[in-house]
Write an enzyme that holds these catalytic residues in place. Structure first.
Site, PDB file in Angstrom:
ATOM      1  CB  ALA A  61      15.120  69.822  20.012  1.00  0.00           C
ATOM      2  CB  CYS A  62      19.680  67.930  18.972  1.00  0.00           C
ATOM      3  SG  CYS A  62      21.198  67.805  18.067  1.00  0.00           S
ATOM      4  N   PRO A  63      20.585  71.249  18.666  1.00  0.00           N
ATOM      5  CG  PRO A  63      22.141  72.802  17.841  1.00  0.00           C
ATOM      6  CD  PRO A  63      20.716  72.327  17.667  1.00  0.00           C
ATOM      7  N   GLY A  64      20.395  72.338  21.229  1.00  0.00           N
ATOM      8  CA  GLY A  64      20.165  73.193  22.385  1.00  0.00           C
ATOM      9  C   GLY A  64      20.989  72.848  23.614  1.00  0.00           C
ATOM     10  CB  VAL A  89      24.140  67.941  15.739  1.00  0.00           C
ATOM     11  CG1 VAL A  89      24.247  69.069  16.744  1.00  0.00           C
ATOM     12  CG2 VAL A  89      24.874  68.307  14.463  1.00  0.00           C
TER      13      VAL A  89
END
Lengths: 83, 184
Positions: A20-23, B168
């Site tokens: 998941a973000c920021p992955g 982000v």
């Protein structure tokens, strides 16, 4: 559009599916070092936000965003390393 | 004198390159707000500040994450969800009209009281503010990870003309280009 992308010669493929973000963005940041100048990097992500994130990130990092398409439940995001 | 001339030209070239680089990286007249609380008072403040900035021709980017995403739900839109999504869906506010207050919630009496007091003072409601924000080009960026976590789907969100779905990284890009960035 996706036909053109599929035909690209991909130098580095980053499989960030399931993270998941920021992955996905971090995986891209790690992998871009291994990508030759002018080479194409393809990021596989199951997070739709990756598309616009990579668009903006490429612009800021002076790379070229090439496009994206949805595959089977995830997205393939293409960019070219310039400089 | 003639020896200095090429130096000057070189200096001008270098300075121009540096100025170009500075201009490119300088923050623009943008305002970025990270909207997370999902509380009625904070969300009203978000849109009032956003509209004030829009009046100054600033570009306003709102990054909606976590609880705040529920304030963008449209109760008229129904979507299919898995069990956890349904649970979250039932517990989260169904729309902007159901948002709680950060203070003086008073078992649910607080928000309608604040709304009626604001109306008495001819202050615009949150829903009217959101409409105006759309009109003035205020952009809403919704955090996809929070949507996944809470099982909120695009299809159940309000129709807003300047809305996209990001991570982000995009928010960082927004606040890098902003002179101001706050969290609401």
């Amino acid at each position: 559009m996706s036909e053109e992308l599929k035909a690209l010669d991909v130098a580095v493929e980053v499989d960030a599916r399931g993270t998941a973000c920021p992955g996905p963005l971090l995986e891209a940041k790690r992998a871009i070092a291994d990508c030759p100048d002018g080479g194409v990097m393809c990021i596989l992500s199951s997070d739709e936000g990756t598309i616009i994130d990579v668009q903006r990130w490429s612009k800021k990092m002076k790379h070229e965003y090439l496009g994206d398409y949805e595959d089977d439940g995830y997205w393939r995001v293409f960019m070219k390393k310039t400089a | 004198m003639s020896e200095e001339k090429p130096n000057l030209e070189e200096m001008i070239k270098q300075l121009t390159a540096r100025v170009d680089e500075l201009e490119e990286n300088a923050p623009g007249d943008n305002l970025s707000l990270g909207v997370i609380s999902g509380d009625l008072d904070y969300t009203i403040a978000t849109f009032i500040i956003a509209l004030g900035a829009a009046a100054y021709d600033m570009q306003v980017d709102l990054f909606f994450t976590f609880w705040a995403i529920a304030s963008l739900r449209d109760p008229k839109k129904k979507v299919k969800k898995d069990f956890l999504g349904k649970m979250f869906g039932a517990m989260l506010p169904a729309s902007s009209k159901k948002l709680p207050l950060s203070k003086m919630q008073m078992m649910g009496m607080g928000p309608p009281m604040i709304r009626s007091v604001m109306k008495m003072h001819k202050a615009k409601s949150l829903e009217e503010l959101m409409k105006e924000a759309a009109e003035f080009g205020v952009r809403i960026h919704v955090c996809t990870m929070s949507m996944d976590v809470m099982g909120i789907k695009k299809e159940e969100l309000i129709d807003y003309p300047h809305m996209d779905f990001v991570g982000v990284g995009s928010f960082v890009d927004m606040f890098q280009n902003s002179k101001q960035c706050w969290f609401m």
